[in-house]
Write an enzyme that holds these catalytic residues in place. Structure first.
Site, PDB file in Angstrom:
ATOM      1  N   HIS A  70       0.980  -1.015   0.140  1.00  0.00           N
ATOM      2  CA  HIS A  70      -0.023   0.350  -0.050  1.00  0.00           C
ATOM      3  C   HIS A  70       0.723   1.452  -0.310  1.00  0.00           C
ATOM      4  O   HIS A  70       1.542   1.284   0.470  1.00  0.00           O
ATOM      5  CB  HIS A  70      -1.225  -0.038   0.991  1.00  0.00           C
ATOM      6  CG  HIS A  70      -0.392   0.219   2.222  1.00  0.00           C
ATOM      7  ND1 HIS A  70      -0.205   1.224   3.251  1.00  0.00           N
ATOM      8  CD2 HIS A  70      -0.151  -0.620   3.446  1.00  0.00           C
ATOM      9  CE1 HIS A  70      -0.188   1.506   4.382  1.00  0.00           C
ATOM     10  NE2 HIS A  70       0.078   0.364   4.612  1.00  0.00           N
ATOM     11  N   ASP A 190       5.988   2.425   6.640  1.00  0.00           N
ATOM     12  CA  ASP A 190       5.174   2.189   6.403  1.00  0.00           C
ATOM     13  C   ASP A 190       3.902   2.596   5.502  1.00  0.00           C
ATOM     14  O   ASP A 190       3.633   3.209   6.133  1.00  0.00           O
ATOM     15  CB  ASP A 190       4.323   1.446   7.704  1.00  0.00           C
ATOM     16  CG  ASP A 190       3.039   0.687   8.040  1.00  0.00           C
ATOM     17  OD1 ASP A 190       2.650   0.079   6.503  1.00  0.00           O
ATOM     18  OD2 ASP A 190       2.425   0.976   8.231  1.00  0.00           O
ATOM     19  N   GLU A 220      -5.314   1.720   1.785  1.00  0.00           N
ATOM     20  CA  GLU A 220      -4.718   0.433   2.705  1.00  0.00           C
ATOM     21  C   GLU A 220      -5.294   1.083   4.310  1.00  0.00           C
ATOM     22  O   GLU A 220      -6.252  -0.089   5.501  1.00  0.00           O
ATOM     23  CB  GLU A 220      -4.031  -0.244   2.571  1.00  0.00           C
ATOM     24  CG  GLU A 220      -4.129  -1.607   3.252  1.00  0.00           C
ATOM     25  CD  GLU A 220      -3.099  -1.466   4.773  1.00  0.00           C
ATOM     26  OE1 GLU A 220      -3.365  -2.970   5.665  1.00  0.00           O
ATOM     27  OE2 GLU A 220      -2.987  -0.564   5.321  1.00  0.00           O
ATOM     28  N   GLU A 221      -4.621   2.039   5.228  1.00  0.00           N
ATOM     29  CA  GLU A 221      -4.577   2.615   6.130  1.00  0.00           C
ATOM     30  C   GLU A 221      -6.089   2.671   6.657  1.00  0.00           C
ATOM     31  O   GLU A 221      -6.899   2.727   7.929  1.00  0.00           O
ATOM     32  CB  GLU A 221      -3.954   3.604   6.294  1.00  0.00           C
ATOM     33  CG  GLU A 221      -2.150   3.944   6.371  1.00  0.00           C
ATOM     34  CD  GLU A 221      -1.873   2.187   7.137  1.00  0.00           C
ATOM     35  OE1 GLU A 221      -2.434   2.025   8.535  1.00  0.00           O
ATOM     36  OE2 GLU A 221       0.076   2.375   7.211  1.00  0.00           O
ATOM     37  N   ASP A 243       3.954  -6.304   3.905  1.00  0.00           N
ATOM     38  CA  ASP A 243       3.852  -4.992   5.490  1.00  0.00           C
ATOM     39  C   ASP A 243       4.745  -4.699   6.103  1.00  0.00           C
ATOM     40  O   ASP A 243       5.951  -5.888   5.486  1.00  0.00           O
ATOM     41  CB  ASP A 243       2.209  -5.307   5.538  1.00  0.00           C
ATOM     42  CG  ASP A 243       1.679  -4.047   5.390  1.00  0.00           C
ATOM     43  OD1 ASP A 243       2.215  -3.024   6.157  1.00  0.00           O
ATOM     44  OD2 ASP A 243       0.017  -3.931   5.211  1.00  0.00           O
ATOM     45  N   HIS A 324       4.054   3.066  13.644  1.00  0.00           N
ATOM     46  CA  HIS A 324       3.091   3.749  13.160  1.00  0.00           C
ATOM     47  C   HIS A 324       3.973   5.358  14.109  1.00  0.00           C
ATOM     48  O   HIS A 324       2.464   6.229  14.499  1.00  0.00           O
ATOM     49  CB  HIS A 324       1.985   3.888  14.166  1.00  0.00           C
ATOM     50  CG  HIS A 324       0.541   2.782  12.689  1.00  0.00           C
ATOM     51  ND1 HIS A 324      -0.487   2.817  12.960  1.00  0.00           N
ATOM     52  CD2 HIS A 324       1.217   2.712  11.489  1.00  0.00           C
ATOM     53  CE1 HIS A 324      -1.569   1.876  11.339  1.00  0.00           C
ATOM     54  NE2 HIS A 324       0.079   2.571  10.904  1.00  0.00           N
TER      55      HIS A 324
END
Length: 347
Positions: A70, A190, A220-221, A243, A324
């Site tokens: 993503h 990410d 995607e998130e 990922d 994150h």
């Protein structure tokens, strides 16, 4: 850094990280990806959901494999603008203000990108001030912090800053940092780190075994929206998501350089037969694999499999600290992901 592969990977990741791409506002990275692929003569198209897709004919037309990475990143979204020009923000994906910290953010307005300061308030205060609680009781929340551009409501409107405007960490804070020869640290690894891996696979896998789709997926998130759109409209036998894999004491992810195969996440089970084939490809390529099940986690693959869009799905992840947040990853794990999928894609 003397290894040519790692040097190229670092340069690619650095370019990608500096392309802002909060979910649903991914135009900057889209332009980079399409230009990069076009310069190398790799045909690509973008669908209505914003996915960028590279289709490569395979030797075995009966097998249909898709690999996704993503291209969106977590961010914030403007909820409102106060009379004094301070901007109220809410999360877009898994972003937390205490992780970003006070500092520069970029607001991606309709007509201009404006820098602002994510602000928590002054510390030289008593319990009469609401900010005192951050020092003693709890971290700041989006509902209690603000972004200050030192602009009037009129100036913000002229730039196209409005409810719905995306907010991301400022570019100068996103510049990747190398820790010795082995590690890279940055916001938005990410999932920009494996977007770089997918680009290299597009360059390498010119004659795959199966019919191959490499999908730089959108949004995607915020629920795997791009992957769901793609898998609903394209029959796929196997879907592999590239990922991140969060390192934590609750997970048996002990090596920084060995990729992780998931058996389960918050959305459900992955396919163990496909995992076994990927593990065999890893052995053939000379790499070890770690296994894990994850909480508070989902991927393009698990979302698509949960909704019945694909019969078999897997996730191959690179271990990372501080997911994150300001993430740290080992170049060896990223190279292993590339070599394993290169091996698998050629069979």
């Amino acid at each position: 850094m003397s290894d040519p592969f790692r040097e190229r990977l670092f340069r690619l990741i650095a370019d990608l990280v500096l392309c802002h791409s909060p979910s649903g506002a991914e135009q900057e990275i889209d332009a980079y990806l399409l230009a990069w692929l076009g310069e190398r003569g790799i045909p690509a198209n973008q669908d209505a959901a914003g996915n960028i897709i590279v289709r490569i004919p395979g030797r075995d037309g009966s097998r249909r494999l898709a690999i996704t990475a993503h291209k969106d990143e977590i961010g914030g979204i403007v909820k409102g603008i106060r009379d004094n020009g301070r901007i109220e923000v809410r999360k877009l994906g898994g972003a937390f203000p205490w992780v970003w910290g006070e500092g520069v953010v970029d607001l991606l307005g309709d007509r201009a990108t404006l820098p602002g300061i994510l602000s928590f308030g002054s510390r030289h205060v008593s319990h009469e001030s609401p900010q005192k609680v951050y020092e003693e009781e709890r971290p700041p929340r989006w509902e209690t912090v603000w972004v200050d551009c030192k602009c009037s409501r009129y100036e913000l409107a002229e730039a196209g800053i409005r409810p719905g405007t995306r907010v991301v960490v400022g570019k100068h804070r996103k510049q990747p940092f190398r820790l010795g020869d082995d590690y890279i640290a940055s916001y938005a690894l990410d999932n920009k780190a494996v977007v770089a891996v997918l680009l290299l696979l597009a360059e390498s896998l010119r004659h795959p075994g199966p019919e191959l789709s490499l999908v730089f997926s959108s949004k995607e998130e915020v629920g795997g929206i791009g992957a769901l759109y793609f898998t609903q409209r394209n029959p796929i036998d196997e879907l592999i998501a590239l990922d991140i894999a969060p390192k934590s004491s609750e997970y048996p992810i002990v090596s920084d350089r060995d990729p992780v195969l998931l058996s389960q996440d918050s959305y459900g089970m992955y396919d163990e037969a496909l995992n076994a084939r990927l593990k065999a490809a890893a052995r053939e390529a000379g790499f070890a694999i770690q296994h894990a099940i994850l909480c508070q986690f989902g991927t393009d693959a698990s979302v698509a499999m949960k909704w019945g869009h694909v019969p078999r799905a897997a996730c191959l992840g690179f271990p990372a600290d501080n997911t994150h947040g300001y993430e740290i990853a080992h170049f060896g794990a990223l190279e292993a992901c590339f070599r394993i999928l290169e091996t698998y894609g050629r069979t």
